[in-house]
Design a protein around this motif. Sequence first.
Motif, PDB file in Angstrom:
ATOM      1  N   GLY A  83     -73.266  17.257  57.941  1.00 18.06           N
ATOM      2  CA  GLY A  83     -73.482  18.412  57.384  1.00 18.06           C
ATOM      3  C   GLY A  83     -74.813  19.194  57.552  1.00 18.06           C
ATOM      4  O   GLY A  83     -74.637  20.451  57.575  1.00 18.06           O
ATOM      5  N   GLU A  84     -75.652  18.607  58.277  1.00 18.92           N
ATOM      6  CA  GLU A  84     -76.954  19.146  58.678  1.00 18.92           C
ATOM      7  C   GLU A  84     -77.656  20.039  57.565  1.00 18.92           C
ATOM      8  O   GLU A  84     -77.812  21.336  57.921  1.00 18.92           O
ATOM      9  N   ARG A 115     -76.080  21.715  55.383  1.00 22.70           N
ATOM     10  CA  ARG A 115     -75.288  22.879  54.887  1.00 22.70           C
ATOM     11  C   ARG A 115     -74.491  22.490  53.567  1.00 22.70           C
ATOM     12  O   ARG A 115     -74.572  21.468  53.005  1.00 22.70           O
ATOM     13  N   ARG A 116     -73.911  23.302  52.736  1.00 24.95           N
ATOM     14  CA  ARG A 116     -73.500  23.268  51.383  1.00 24.95           C
ATOM     15  C   ARG A 116     -71.826  23.138  51.361  1.00 24.95           C
ATOM     16  O   ARG A 116     -71.178  23.821  52.061  1.00 24.95           O
ATOM     17  N   TRP A 149     -74.610  16.424  54.266  1.00 21.76           N
ATOM     18  CA  TRP A 149     -74.066  17.676  53.420  1.00 21.76           C
ATOM     19  C   TRP A 149     -74.914  17.921  51.829  1.00 21.76           C
ATOM     20  O   TRP A 149     -75.280  16.593  51.398  1.00 21.76           O
ATOM     21  N   GLN A 150     -75.335  19.068  51.521  1.00 21.20           N
ATOM     22  CA  GLN A 150     -75.470  19.298  50.230  1.00 21.20           C
ATOM     23  C   GLN A 150     -74.292  19.739  49.418  1.00 21.20           C
ATOM     24  O   GLN A 150     -73.710  20.477  49.410  1.00 21.20           O
ATOM     25  N   ASP A 184     -70.234  26.673  52.782  1.00 22.29           N
ATOM     26  CA  ASP A 184     -70.041  26.315  54.022  1.00 22.29           C
ATOM     27  C   ASP A 184     -68.714  25.432  54.073  1.00 22.29           C
ATOM     28  O   ASP A 184     -67.959  25.805  55.475  1.00 22.29           O
ATOM     29  N   ARG A 191     -67.500  30.639  52.580  1.00 23.51           N
ATOM     30  CA  ARG A 191     -68.019  32.014  53.296  1.00 23.51           C
ATOM     31  C   ARG A 191     -67.066  32.147  54.588  1.00 23.51           C
ATOM     32  O   ARG A 191     -66.532  31.183  54.993  1.00 23.51           O
ATOM     33  N   GLY A 251     -66.245  29.570  57.324  1.00 23.67           N
ATOM     34  CA  GLY A 251     -66.405  28.065  56.773  1.00 23.67           C
ATOM     35  C   GLY A 251     -65.030  27.448  56.622  1.00 23.67           C
ATOM     36  O   GLY A 251     -64.259  28.063  56.984  1.00 23.67           O
TER      37      GLY A 251
END
Length: 423
Positions: free
Chosen positions: A235-236, A238-239, A259-260, A305, A351, A354
Amino acid sequence: MARSSQAAEEDIPGVPARRAALRLLDAVLRRGDPLDQAAPPVLRAIERGDDRALALAIAQEALRWLPDFDRLIDGATRQILPEDAKARSVLRLMLAQALRLGLPPHAVIATGLPLLVGGPRRLAHGVFSAVLRGDGLPATPTLPAATLERWTSAWPARVDAIAAGLAVPPPLDLSLRDPARTAEWATRLGGISLAPGHVRLARAGAIEAIEGFAEGAWWVQDLAATIPASLLGPGEGRRVLDLCAAPGGKTMQLAAAGWQVTALDKSARRLERLRENVARVGLEAEVEIVAADAMQWRPPAELFDAVLIDAPCSATGTCRRHPDVLHRRIDQTGLEDLQRGLLERASGAIRAGGRLVYAVCSLEPGEGEAQAEWVKALGRVAVTPDQLPAGLTPTAEGWFRSDPGMLAEHGGIDGFFAAMWEK
């Protein structure tokens, strides 16, 4: 006043567990209830945990081998018992204990015949004894007629292997919070690993008693169920939106991968279980929990994302651990309409650039392959061999498809479908 014979027989050790198994069988076959939904209220009155586990195991094995038990029963009677006869159900349970769970015949008789109060005990005793003198069960369970017809049409080259994969209850798969400790946990738990972050154990005892549960080192999740979330990679920060998220296996997997996560589900009860699971493994900071109907919910202005849809489905891919799904009536049209609606909603929450992953734990092509073919507005991203555990390969279309006959040498795997796209 003398106690009734039924009340006296309830005092026989083991009878309450068998009576509970009979109620579970009735709930599935007559009412069409899922076994995991029927079990809690039925088993609540049984004090001992091992008796509760026995009642559930008896019902599961009766459902796993139901057509074969019925064939044996019919072969030992001059007049065929009605499908809904109580004596047939009791005999199914008695044969499950003797032929699948290995319980002594005298104990099976002593705890089974009391279920037929005022019924044909002598007939049941005679049929049970005659079956035990016969040839027994085949090596592979016979699928129910409707299921066999569907899967023979859908998977003609795989249907025999799928049936063979249902012969025994599956092992226990654990997903690790920290995949870097896979070798350590496999050694500590005496299991094997088929992928980073995965440990497989022989089934044994209460989940809560296994080392690492209290510290939140792992959660229970079939190996096939881990693959959809793993397709999204690290995830780094990202959402990601996890639609239909409860009870949370994939939510925890995504959060542990950096991930978030926004975990959305419309069931408040199931979300409470997700909240407990996330708290146990210490991932609360990475997870936002939203109680909403995905078909009504509006995404925030800042799009995601990635989106993962673990869509509501027939769950026929879980038949090796939930054999009741083989006997339930399924509203296939309603499920497929909902799945397409979720795909439409999800595509609007991503997005540009994504990714969307769609997954179902189903063996029905209408819920998997047909839905993936329907998606035209997004660019297909092929699943690659390096994204899958050894022994599994992507389909020619670049999708992931598993069934219970795969990885048989390691204890099998659930049936799953997953596909991925980019916006």
